[in-house]
Design an enzyme around this catalytic site. Structure first.
Site, PDB file in Angstrom:
ATOM      1  N   PRO A   2       0.988  -1.178   0.055  1.00 13.32           N
ATOM      2  CA  PRO A   2       0.092   0.126   0.004  1.00 13.32           C
ATOM      3  C   PRO A   2       0.964   1.489  -0.110  1.00 13.32           C
ATOM      4  O   PRO A   2       1.340   1.590   1.041  1.00 13.32           O
ATOM      5  CB  PRO A   2      -0.923  -0.160   1.393  1.00 13.32           C
ATOM      6  CG  PRO A   2      -0.313  -1.030   2.028  1.00 13.32           C
ATOM      7  CD  PRO A   2       0.629  -2.066   1.298  1.00 13.32           C
ATOM      8  N   GLU A   3       0.773   1.984  -1.113  1.00 15.62           N
ATOM      9  CA  GLU A   3       1.387   3.277  -1.082  1.00 15.62           C
ATOM     10  C   GLU A   3       0.016   4.195  -1.240  1.00 15.62           C
ATOM     11  O   GLU A   3      -0.859   3.987  -1.030  1.00 15.62           O
ATOM     12  CB  GLU A   3       2.395   3.535  -2.342  1.00 15.62           C
ATOM     13  CG  GLU A   3       3.595   2.292  -2.143  1.00 15.62           C
ATOM     14  CD  GLU A   3       4.498   2.331  -3.172  1.00 15.62           C
ATOM     15  OE1 GLU A   3       4.618   3.390  -3.754  1.00 15.62           O
ATOM     16  OE2 GLU A   3       5.262   1.311  -3.468  1.00 15.62           O
ATOM     17  N   LYS A  61       0.341   7.960   3.053  1.00 14.61           N
ATOM     18  CA  LYS A  61       0.006   6.499   3.541  1.00 14.61           C
ATOM     19  C   LYS A  61      -0.697   6.651   4.824  1.00 14.61           C
ATOM     20  O   LYS A  61      -0.955   5.289   5.210  1.00 14.61           O
ATOM     21  CB  LYS A  61       1.013   5.644   3.407  1.00 14.61           C
ATOM     22  CG  LYS A  61       2.148   5.576   2.147  1.00 14.61           C
ATOM     23  CD  LYS A  61       3.483   4.886   2.408  1.00 14.61           C
ATOM     24  CE  LYS A  61       4.317   5.278   1.217  1.00 14.61           C
ATOM     25  NZ  LYS A  61       5.584   4.717   1.717  1.00 14.61           N
ATOM     26  N   ARG A 291      16.798  -1.233  -0.481  1.00 16.48           N
ATOM     27  CA  ARG A 291      15.635  -1.315  -0.917  1.00 16.48           C
ATOM     28  C   ARG A 291      15.892  -1.881  -2.451  1.00 16.48           C
ATOM     29  O   ARG A 291      16.463  -1.482  -2.900  1.00 16.48           O
ATOM     30  CB  ARG A 291      14.999  -0.186  -0.968  1.00 16.48           C
ATOM     31  CG  ARG A 291      14.141   0.573   0.133  1.00 16.48           C
ATOM     32  CD  ARG A 291      12.835  -0.106   0.498  1.00 16.48           C
ATOM     33  NE  ARG A 291      12.504   0.449   1.729  1.00 16.48           N
ATOM     34  CZ  ARG A 291      12.665  -0.316   2.952  1.00 16.48           C
ATOM     35  NH1 ARG A 291      13.220  -1.268   3.035  1.00 16.48           N
ATOM     36  NH2 ARG A 291      12.240   0.161   4.106  1.00 16.48           N
TER      37      ARG A 291
END
Length: 311
Positions: A2-3, A61, A291
């Site tokens: 979820p962004e 978010k 990342r």
DNA sequence: AGTAGCACCTGATTGC
DNA sequence: TGCAATCAGGTGCTAC
């Protein structure tokens, strides 16, 4: 994961079900879901019981439900939620509610106009949380566009910048902030205190669209490039939002972890080794700042101080 | 002040 | 076959 577009989809899906509903009871099924509330699950339960939900608001978010109490005063507290990596909300009528899923971390019992509803917070990886806290005025004039909640944001969200799709984002200030420091531009995009809502997936997508190498030093980024990046960010998020909003049914508030937008539309994220959709060159994949990162080595040139000096 | 690195957590996948 | 290591993700804290 979820962004911004996914959280907005959840917010928009949740709002019509919860607005005006009163929280009757809170069943905390895993104490860590309340870890941000000082008194833990006991305090979460006690402070939510009897509250009426005034709406559903989002910044980046971060999602929250402003709360009113019997005294009819404007909302001064909120039920704040962060989906982390895997959070979902699901709404059921009380009569049709299934037994709580194994990943159900909290079940809220709601009542509105005689209808009893169940709101489940599911979260497999448990990075998400529910929190009850006070709303505070914010000095940057944030208006969530949710009527009575205007200009108030939860205490835990005050350090989060306006998000990329906020019409009141101060674009010149945001570009200045993005162009400062020695960090790579991707890490800057992920910094939620500057411009919020961008996560690992959309960062890679925006960089690909704007043809910017993820490791370009922030301070070596021109105004034009930063501006193109912001526009690419907004464009990819709008595209995702347009698709994320398509697939919900009445009782499921889509968090869109894998389905919907994901697996289509993505040009860079998760496509290491596959051909670039623009030039056909094999996309690179490497860990940057901890990342997973994906980019086209041909379209997105690595910054070279020497080349910059010559020009 | 700005930045890097790690903890938090679980389930799927990969490696031996 | 079975078990262990690895990975993924966002945020907040600590340490430089």
């Amino acid at each position: 994961m979820p962004e911004l577009p996914e959280v907005e989809t959840v917010r928009a899906g949740l709002a019509p079900f919860v607005t005006g509903a009163t929280i009757v009871a809170v069943d905390v099924r895993r104490d860590s879901v309340a870890r941000h509330t000082p008194g833990g699950s006991a305090e979460l339960q006690a402070r939510l019981r009897g509250a009426t939900i005034a709406g559903a608001v989002r910044r980046g978010k971060f999602l929250w439900l402003p709360l009113t109490f019997a005294d009819d005063a404007p909302p001064a507290e909120s039920l704040s939620a962060h989906l982390g990596m895997s959070g979902q909300f699901r709404v059921h009528t009380a009569a049709d509610a299934p037994a709580p899923h194994p990943h159900c971390r909290a079940r809220l019992h709601l009542s509105r106009a005689g209808d009893d509803l169940v709101l489940d917070f599911l979260d497999q990886r448990t990075f998400g949380y529910l929190h009850v806290e006070e709303l505070r005025p914010t000095d940057d004039g944030f208006a969530g566009g949710q009527g009575s909640a205007d200009a108030l944001i939860p205490a835990s969200v005050t350090h989060i910048g306006r998000d990329a799709l906020d019409p009141d984002l101060d674009v010149p200030a945001a570009l200045r902030a993005w162009r400062r420091g020695t960090r790579g531009i991707k890490q800057v995009l992920l910094d939620q205190t500057l411009v919020s809502g961008i996560g690992n997936i959309y960062a890679d997508e925006a960089l690909w669209r704007a043809r910017v190498h993820p490791e370009r030093p922030a301070q070596a980024t021109s105004v034009a490039t930063a501006s193109a990046l912001l526009e690419a960010t907004q464009a990819v998020m709008r595209d995702a939002l347009a698709q994320g909003g398509t697939s919900f049914d009445a009782l499921y508030v889509n968090v869109n972890g894998q389905s919907g937008y994901f697996g289509r539309g993505l040009e860079a994220y998760g496509r290491g080794g596959e051909p670039c959709g623009r030039c056909g060159n094999a996309l690179s994949r490497a860990t940057i700042g901890g990342r997973a990162s994906h980019w086209c080595g041909r379209c997105q040139r690595r910054y070279s101080p020497r080349r910059a000096a010559v020009r």
